[in-house]
Design a protein around this motif. Structure first.
Motif, PDB file in Angstrom:
ATOM      1  N   MET A 159      47.311 -10.195  39.678  1.00 49.36           N
ATOM      2  CA  MET A 159      46.950  -9.060  40.528  1.00 49.36           C
ATOM      3  C   MET A 159      46.436  -7.878  39.707  1.00 49.36           C
ATOM      4  N   PHE A 160      46.334  -8.024  38.401  1.00 48.83           N
ATOM      5  CA  PHE A 160      45.882  -6.926  37.553  1.00 48.83           C
ATOM      6  C   PHE A 160      44.595  -7.312  36.822  1.00 48.83           C
TER       7      PHE A 160
ATOM      8  N   LEU B  92      53.214  -5.503  31.823  1.00 53.21           N
ATOM      9  CA  LEU B  92      52.070  -5.564  32.725  1.00 53.21           C
ATOM     10  C   LEU B  92      51.567  -4.137  32.915  1.00 53.21           C
ATOM     11  N   PRO B  93      50.253  -3.980  33.079  1.00 53.25           N
ATOM     12  CA  PRO B  93      49.708  -2.620  33.188  1.00 53.25           C
ATOM     13  C   PRO B  93      50.240  -1.927  34.434  1.00 53.25           C
ATOM     14  N   ARG B  94      50.564  -0.652  34.329  1.00 52.41           N
ATOM     15  CA  ARG B  94      51.017   0.091  35.511  1.00 52.41           C
ATOM     16  C   ARG B  94      49.856   0.868  36.107  1.00 52.41           C
ATOM     17  N   ASP B  95      48.910   1.278  35.256  1.00 49.34           N
ATOM     18  CA  ASP B  95      47.793   2.092  35.734  1.00 49.34           C
ATOM     19  C   ASP B  95      46.616   1.863  34.805  1.00 49.34           C
TER      20      ASP B  95
ATOM     21  N   PRO C 292      46.481   3.227  40.123  1.00 49.20           N
ATOM     22  CA  PRO C 292      47.329   2.055  39.961  1.00 49.20           C
ATOM     23  C   PRO C 292      46.496   0.857  39.516  1.00 49.20           C
ATOM     24  N   ALA C 293      47.071   0.033  38.639  1.00 47.99           N
ATOM     25  CA  ALA C 293      46.318  -1.095  38.100  1.00 47.99           C
ATOM     26  C   ALA C 293      46.273  -2.265  39.080  1.00 47.99           C
ATOM     27  N   TYR C 294      47.172  -2.278  40.037  1.00 47.64           N
ATOM     28  CA  TYR C 294      47.307  -3.396  40.979  1.00 47.64           C
ATOM     29  C   TYR C 294      46.039  -3.517  41.832  1.00 47.64           C
ATOM     30  N   ASN C 295      45.441  -4.696  41.850  1.00 49.60           N
ATOM     31  CA  ASN C 295      44.182  -4.895  42.581  1.00 49.60           C
ATOM     32  C   ASN C 295      44.319  -4.493  44.039  1.00 49.60           C
ATOM     33  N   GLY C 296      43.342  -3.731  44.528  1.00 54.91           N
ATOM     34  CA  GLY C 296      43.318  -3.366  45.937  1.00 54.91           C
ATOM     35  C   GLY C 296      44.042  -2.078  46.253  1.00 54.91           C
TER      36      GLY C 296
END
Lengths: 427, 310
Positions: A137-138, A155-158, A354-358
């Motif tokens: 998702m990143f 995992l990336p947060r941003d 935020p790094a999370y896709n979407g």
């Protein structure tokens, strides 16, 4: 006291004791190894863990994340511990050495190799995958930043990219067209000349001493490189990078940007630009939140392009310290922070992308007056700072030379040569 | 201590037939009573000192175990151009600082030892900076020195004088830092000098005045020689403190991650806490200790020629 006793004490006993004690102290140092650290899963016990970070602008967002986490895991209390950026790395380094570090903390990509190689970080593969965090998702380059020798540590947060902030009022006052995505270096320079008004203390451009927000972007836009492909040698003395440095140095010699001396006590991005004394600033997406609140009428456009488009991309990650008392609880926190809910809270705060896709739209909505989409679009032509294993000392060496050059102590065409020399001395 | 001695002497009289046991007992008490101090000394000083000596023979990033390198660090410091630069900066700050500090604080002490009005008020005023946090001092002075918006350059500009970029040019930064160091430390020396002045008996001056000595002569032949122990003390600690300048340059002369005027202690900080080379940083610290020791020994050697203990 009897002088005979004192002599004996100081000559023999004390020296011997000191020697033995210091040998003890040496062997008592943290003996970490690269052997894969394992964490026992969290068993529901009531525990308190600490979460270390540096950005006060994100404090509210972090506290909101912690509150949401507590709703899921009522028995885990997370204590947020903020340390300003200037002291963060010193505190982290000494507290890891002293065995008293944060259970979970922010890290940047430049610092990852040092901490991962010393075995201070817990691999996170146990919490990635089934029912855990979802690495897919990143954005893949950001995930790659936090893997070291094939092991994933965070995992990336941003993420953040760089663009051109500008003060609309100052543009309107002089009648210069706002920056567009078609702008070239020449347009940027011409606008800076028109906007500069020495009598009224207005500078056309704000060029910071920051490598990430300033000169790396221009080197890449001119198709230059920072390091060779093996990441063993600094090559900013190649013609492309030299040209970029000369282009930027011109802004200082012609006084189109606040001098280094002025920036020393007036950080241009924090004071002069939001105060309306600088018309354009190359700056990171993490500044958008503050600028949307500033009195000045600020918008943002893509960075001007050189031979090509380029921007620096970077993202932070949450990592787990191997020395913590409750690694299982720390894993639960990291899993939550890397999940959809944790990332959504971050986006809604508007503090960082935020790094999370979407979820990037959440961030855009936080400052609807500004064209923040340019930061998201910039991901397509973004580049990462290469991280050799030696930390980021080489980048500080380059910066030292650049600052001297922009202060006028080194000729413009020698900046790149001396910067490469200085960086290679530590690589 | 005296209580123990008392009781042991009375016991001694009564049980003079067992002197050995009694002496052992006395020694035991002695050790017991100094134990808290010695334990503290050992833990916080000797162990740290020993550990730092051993660590100077290693490379250590504080995160993984130290690696033994023998005397490599020491050889590298000798060849290190950045260390020499830092040492040069430190000496450039220390020399004018030590000299001017003595001159200004003595002048102040003389002025405030006379019968002027509001004497106590002025003494407090000049002593105040000594009680202020160095970081706060550095921050305020950084604003005062601001090249574009600071009052110092504002005043210079109105007088038609050049407006230096004080803190970003190493040459003017030395001057700027020395001024702040003086401002923040003359108050301390002034108080010590005042104490020294007040220890000089008035009779000497009265006698000299009767003999027809003018005020300059009295200063030169009475005040100066009788103040030499004070002057010596202040010059020794002045040298020691000046060679350890850190907080002011950390606050005032840093730009982003770089410093245009690194001093030796700043260099130690940078190497240890930013560049992850703690072993090397400790080695530089030992060099600094040696340098301070040499300066101090020279001063003690020279004092025989000019310091006047009566």
């Amino acid at each position: 006291m009897d002088s005979r006793i004192r002599t004996r004490l100081s000559r023999r006993t004390l020296v011997g004791a000191a020697g033995a004690a210091s040998a003890l102290a040496l062997t008592g140092l943290p003996q970490t190894s690269l052997a894969r650290a394992q964490a026992t899963p969290y068993d529901g016990e009531e525990v308190t863990i600490t979460y270390g970070f540096w950005d006060s602008a994100q404090q509210a967002a972090v506290e909101a994340q912690i509150a949401a986490f507590k709703a899921h895991m009522p028995n885990i209390t997370v204590e947020p511990q903020i340390t300003p950026w200037e002291d963060y790395w010193t505190k982290l380094q000494t507290s890891v050495a002293g065995g008293e570090a944060f259970d979970v903390f922010w890290i940047n990509s430049a610092s990852l190799p040092v901490y991962a190689a010393s075995g201070s970080l817990l691999p996170i593969d146990e919490i990635v995958g089934d029912g855990g965090a979802d690495a897919s998702m990143f954005p893949a380059p950001l995930v790659e930043m936090y893997s070291y020798e094939g092991v994933q540590y965070g995992l990336p947060r941003d993420f953040d990219t760089i663009a051109l902030f500008y003060n609309k009022d100052l543009f309107d006052a002089v009648g210069v067209e706002y920056p567009t995505d078609a702008w070239t270096w020449d347009d940027f320079r011409a606008a800076a000349e028109e906007l500069t008004d020495a009598e009224n203390g207005i500078w056309g451009a704000g060029l910071q001493t920051s490598w990430q927000e300033n000169y790396y972007n221009f080197i890449w836009q001119n198709e230059g490189r920072l390091l060779n492909d093996d990441r063993t040698e600094c090559v900013v003395n190649e013609a492309e990078a030299c040209e970029a440095f000369e282009f930027l140095t011109g802004f200082f010699t012609d006084e189109l940007t606040p001098s280094i001396a002025i920036q020393q006590s007036n950080p241009v991005a924090d004071t002069l630009f939001p105060a309306g004394q600088v018309a354009m600033l190359t700056g990171g997406s993490f500044r958008a939140g503050a600028y949307s609140q500033a009195d000045a009428n600020i918008d943002v456009a893509p960075l001007p392009q050189g031979r090509t488009r380029a921007t620096a991309i970077h993202g932070l990650a949450n990592v787990i310290w191997t020395g913590g008392q409750n690694p299982g609880a720390a894993q639960e926190l990291v899993k939550f922070l890397a999940g959809e809910e944790g990332e959504r809270i971050l986006g809604e705060s508007g503090a960082t992308i935020p790094a999370y896709n979407g979820l990037q739209d959440q961030w855009l909505a936080a400052a609807p007056d500004m064209n923040l989409q340019v930061f998201i679009d910039a991901v397509d032509y973004s580049q990462q700072v290469p991280d050799p294993e030696v930390g980021f000392e080489w980048q500080i060496e380059i910066q030292g030379v650049v600052i001297q050059g922009w202060s006028g102590d080194i000729p413009a065409d020698q900046i790149c040569v001396q910067a490469a020399e200085a960086a290679n001395a530590v690589l | 201590m005296s209580v123990v001695e008392l009781t042991s002497t009375t016991r001694h009289r009564r049980r003079s037939f067992r002197p050995n046991r009694q002496a052992r007992n006395e020694a035991k008490w002695g050790y017991l009573l100094i134990a808290p101090m010695m334990i503290g000394f050992a833990i916080f000083f000797l162990i740290a000192l020993g550990a730092s000596l051993l660590l100077s023979l290693t490379t250590w990033d504080m995160l993984s175990s130290p690696v033994w390198v023998g005397f490599d660090n020491y050889l590298n410091v000798v060849r290190d151009a950045e260390f020499r630069n830092a040492l040069g900066n430190t000496v450039a700050i220390a020399v004018p600082n030590v000299v001017l500090r003595l001159v200004f604080s003595l002048a102040l002490a003389l002025a405030l030892n006379s019968n002027i009005r509001f004497r106590a008020f002025y003494r407090v005023l000049f002593f105040m900076p000594v009680l202020t946090m160095p970081v706060a001092i550095g921050t305020i002075w950084k604003w005062l020195y601001d090249p574009a918006f600071g009052p110092i350059n504002g005043a210079l500009g109105r007088l038609g004088l050049p407006r230096p970029e004080w803190l970003s040019d190493p040459k003017t930064a030395v001057i700027a830092v020395v001024v702040v160091l003086l401002w923040s430390s003359v108050g301390y020396d002034m108080i010590i000098f005042l104490a020294g002045l007040q220890a000089i008996p008035r009779d000497y001056y009265d006698a000299a005045a009767l003999d027809g000595a003018g005020s300059w002569q009295r200063f030169r032949d009475i005040t100066v020689p009788l103040l030499t122990p004070t002057t010596f003390f202040l010059s020794v600690i002045g040298v020691i403190f000046s060679l350890q300048v850190f907080d002011l340059v950390y606050v005032m002369t840093r730009i982003d991650q770089s410093n245009q005027l690194p001093t030796v202690v700043y260099y130690i900080y940078e190497e240890g806490f930013r560049n992850f080379r703690m072993g090397y940083a400790i080695t530089v610290a030992w060099f600094l200790l040696a340098i301070i020791l040499v300066f101090t020994l020279i001063q003690f050697r020279l004092q025989r020629r000019w310091v006047n203990y009566t």
